[in-house]
Scaffold this active site. Structure first.
Site, PDB file in Angstrom:
ATOM      1  N   HIS A  12       0.818  -1.220   0.000  1.00 22.04           N
ATOM      2  CA  HIS A  12       0.000   0.000   0.000  1.00 22.04           C
ATOM      3  C   HIS A  12       0.856   1.278   0.000  1.00 22.04           C
ATOM      4  O   HIS A  12       0.426   2.314   0.492  1.00 22.04           O
ATOM      5  CB  HIS A  12      -0.971  -0.015   1.190  1.00 22.04           C
ATOM      6  CG  HIS A  12      -0.310   0.045   2.540  1.00 22.04           C
ATOM      7  ND1 HIS A  12      -0.850  -0.577   3.651  1.00 22.04           N
ATOM      8  CD2 HIS A  12       0.809   0.676   2.985  1.00 22.04           C
ATOM      9  CE1 HIS A  12      -0.076  -0.329   4.692  1.00 22.04           C
ATOM     10  NE2 HIS A  12       0.933   0.420   4.316  1.00 22.04           N
ATOM     11  N   HIS A  59      -2.399   4.879   9.421  1.00 22.30           N
ATOM     12  CA  HIS A  59      -1.071   5.431   9.725  1.00 22.30           C
ATOM     13  C   HIS A  59      -1.239   6.725  10.505  1.00 22.30           C
ATOM     14  O   HIS A  59      -0.838   7.801  10.052  1.00 22.30           O
ATOM     15  CB  HIS A  59      -0.286   5.681   8.443  1.00 22.30           C
ATOM     16  CG  HIS A  59      -0.049   4.450   7.615  1.00 22.30           C
ATOM     17  ND1 HIS A  59      -1.026   3.847   6.866  1.00 22.30           N
ATOM     18  CD2 HIS A  59       1.075   3.713   7.422  1.00 22.30           C
ATOM     19  CE1 HIS A  59      -0.524   2.781   6.236  1.00 22.30           C
ATOM     20  NE2 HIS A  59       0.753   2.681   6.562  1.00 22.30           N
ATOM     21  N   HIS A 196      10.133  -3.609   4.225  1.00 19.97           N
ATOM     22  CA  HIS A 196      10.530  -2.199   4.149  1.00 19.97           C
ATOM     23  C   HIS A 196      10.802  -1.638   5.536  1.00 19.97           C
ATOM     24  O   HIS A 196      10.231  -2.081   6.527  1.00 19.97           O
ATOM     25  CB  HIS A 196       9.518  -1.323   3.407  1.00 19.97           C
ATOM     26  CG  HIS A 196       8.146  -1.159   4.009  1.00 19.97           C
ATOM     27  ND1 HIS A 196       7.291  -2.206   4.225  1.00 19.97           N
ATOM     28  CD2 HIS A 196       7.459  -0.057   4.396  1.00 19.97           C
ATOM     29  CE1 HIS A 196       6.131  -1.757   4.709  1.00 19.97           C
ATOM     30  NE2 HIS A 196       6.217  -0.449   4.842  1.00 19.97           N
ATOM     31  N   GLU A 243       3.865  -5.130   8.879  1.00 18.49           N
ATOM     32  CA  GLU A 243       2.548  -4.993   8.227  1.00 18.49           C
ATOM     33  C   GLU A 243       2.095  -6.307   7.581  1.00 18.49           C
ATOM     34  O   GLU A 243       0.907  -6.526   7.367  1.00 18.49           O
ATOM     35  CB  GLU A 243       2.600  -3.903   7.142  1.00 18.49           C
ATOM     36  CG  GLU A 243       2.719  -2.497   7.701  1.00 18.49           C
ATOM     37  CD  GLU A 243       2.807  -1.419   6.607  1.00 18.49           C
ATOM     38  OE1 GLU A 243       2.663  -0.250   6.960  1.00 18.49           O
ATOM     39  OE2 GLU A 243       3.025  -1.754   5.417  1.00 18.49           O
TER      40      GLU A 243
HETATM   41  C1  DHB Z   1       5.972   4.092   3.049  1.00 15.50           C
HETATM   42  C2  DHB Z   1       4.943   4.186   3.966  1.00 15.50           C
HETATM   43  C3  DHB Z   1       4.148   3.088   4.229  1.00 15.50           C
HETATM   44  O1  DHB Z   1       3.078   3.133   5.053  1.00 15.50           O
HETATM   45  C4  DHB Z   1       4.408   1.874   3.622  1.00 15.50           C
HETATM   46  O2  DHB Z   1       3.668   0.814   3.970  1.00 15.50           O
HETATM   47  C5  DHB Z   1       5.431   1.786   2.701  1.00 15.50           C
HETATM   48  C6  DHB Z   1       6.208   2.894   2.417  1.00 15.50           C
HETATM   49  C7  DHB Z   1       6.791   5.286   2.712  1.00 15.50           C
HETATM   50  O3  DHB Z   1       6.666   6.302   3.398  1.00 15.50           O
HETATM   51  O4  DHB Z   1       7.556   5.220   1.753  1.00 15.50           O
HETATM   52 FE    FE Z   2       2.306   1.273   5.652  1.00 17.35          FE
END
Ligand code: DHB
Ligand code: FE
Length: 315
Positions: A12, A59, A196, A243
């Site tokens: 997402h 978020h 990530h 996540e």
């Molecule tokens: C970013 C934010 C998110 O919530 C995510 O799931 C992936 C990447 C970002 O800030 O790049």
């Molecule tokens: Fe996220």
């Protein structure tokens, strides 16, 4: 009876939403990402679900850090896009399905999952980006193709729910859906991830080997994933990789054996590995599904013959 027909996993990444909203989808960097969802959009147009349940995380848009529900189910009639700092995304207001959502809340809570019921809630990129990836870009004055029930999961502040808890909640959701009297074809999304990390010394971490193994097991052997502790997600997939537990709610809501319809993986989008999968339940009664099957004709004949014999002996 309502039925879950398929599960969809999708990242997402908010920058994907920004690329859509700012007309950058044809730029080579973004085309690589969006082209991976073309087949999925075609599948979605053909599948035409009646309702989608979208498991996602907020978020700090709808919920601040003051109140953090572990599982929050959207039972409202509509869910407006949240202001994430640059104003709300230009996407349509999400229409809910209050009757099915309330039924799920009742069934799941009586099955001892203590959901928070949200009769008013805004939704952020965690939900609207996967919806764009699967349903396409939709004018904000138009409407999404089907009603959506949001299920927000806390993965932003420790402690998030365990993978096992998520999987079992998926099971409870499936039971709830199957006890809803209307004939609805329901799809369920698990969103977020894949590997990530956004901040700290390991910012930019991506672990493709871990991600691909996760997708393989999600498809074929989800029980392996259910046992993974939080610390392994953190170490292997980065702080925000946690996540991925949300995908286990989606997987728990499906049958044990599923057909993998489609998969896509690319690195990176922003700082994130983008993963996507579509898993379909087999038609009830098909080989490998749990539905009771009619006995084979030979077995039926044998049983009928045995019954006739018993009746002859009795008479
Ligand atoms: C970013 C934010 C998110 O919530 C995510 O799931 C992936 C990447 C970002 O800030 O790049
Ligand atoms: Fe996220």
């Amino acid at each position: 009876m309502a039925r879950i027909i398929a599960g969809i996993g999708s990242s997402h990444v908010p920058a994907i939403g920004a690329a859509i909203d700012n007309g950058k989808t044809e730029e080579p960097y973004w085309k690589r990402v969006f082209s991976g969802f073309e087949k999925s959009q075609e599948w979605m147009r053909e599948t035409k679900p009646d309702v989608a349940i979208v498991v996602y995380n907020d978020h700090a848009s709808a919920f601040s850090v003051d109140i953090i529900p572990t599982f929050a189910l959207g039972c409202a009639a509509e869910f407006p896009p949240a202001d994430e700092g640059w104003g709300p995304r230009p996407v349509p207001v999400v229409q809910g399905h209050p009757a099915l959502a309330s039924h799920i809340a009742q069934s799941v809570i009586l099955d001892e999952f203590d959901l928070t019921i949200c009769n008013k809630m805004e939704v952020d990129h965690g939900m609207t980006v996967p919806m764009n990836l699967l349903f396409g870009q939709i004018d904000k004055n138009s409407h999404w193709p089907c009603p959506v029930i949001p299920l927000a999961v806390n993965v932003v502040m420790y402690p998030p729910p365990t993978g096992h808890r998520c999987f079992m909640l998926g099971r409870a959701i499936r039971k709830a859906v199957e006890s809803f009297p209307d004939d609805l074809r329901v799809v369920i999304f698990g969103t977020g991830g894949l590997s990530h990390q956004i901040s700290g010394p390991r910012a930019g971490l991506i672990n493709s080997k871990w991600d691909k193994a996760f997708l393989d097991n999600l498809s074929k052997d989800p029980q392996k994933l259910v046992k993974i502790p939080h610390v392994d997600y953190m170490r292997e997939a980065g702080a925000e990789g946690i996540e991925m537990v949300m995908w286990l709610i989606m997987r728990g809501a499906l049958d044990d054996k599923v057909d993998e319809v489609y998969r896509f993986y690319t690195v990176p989008a922003s700082n994130t590995a983008v993963g996507h999968i579509i898993l379909a339940n087999r038609p009830r009664g098909a080989k490998g599904s749990k539905a009771p099957r009619k006995p084979k004709p030979a077995a039926r004949h044998k049983r009928a013959a045995a019954r006739a014999k018993v009746e002859r002996i009795r008479s």
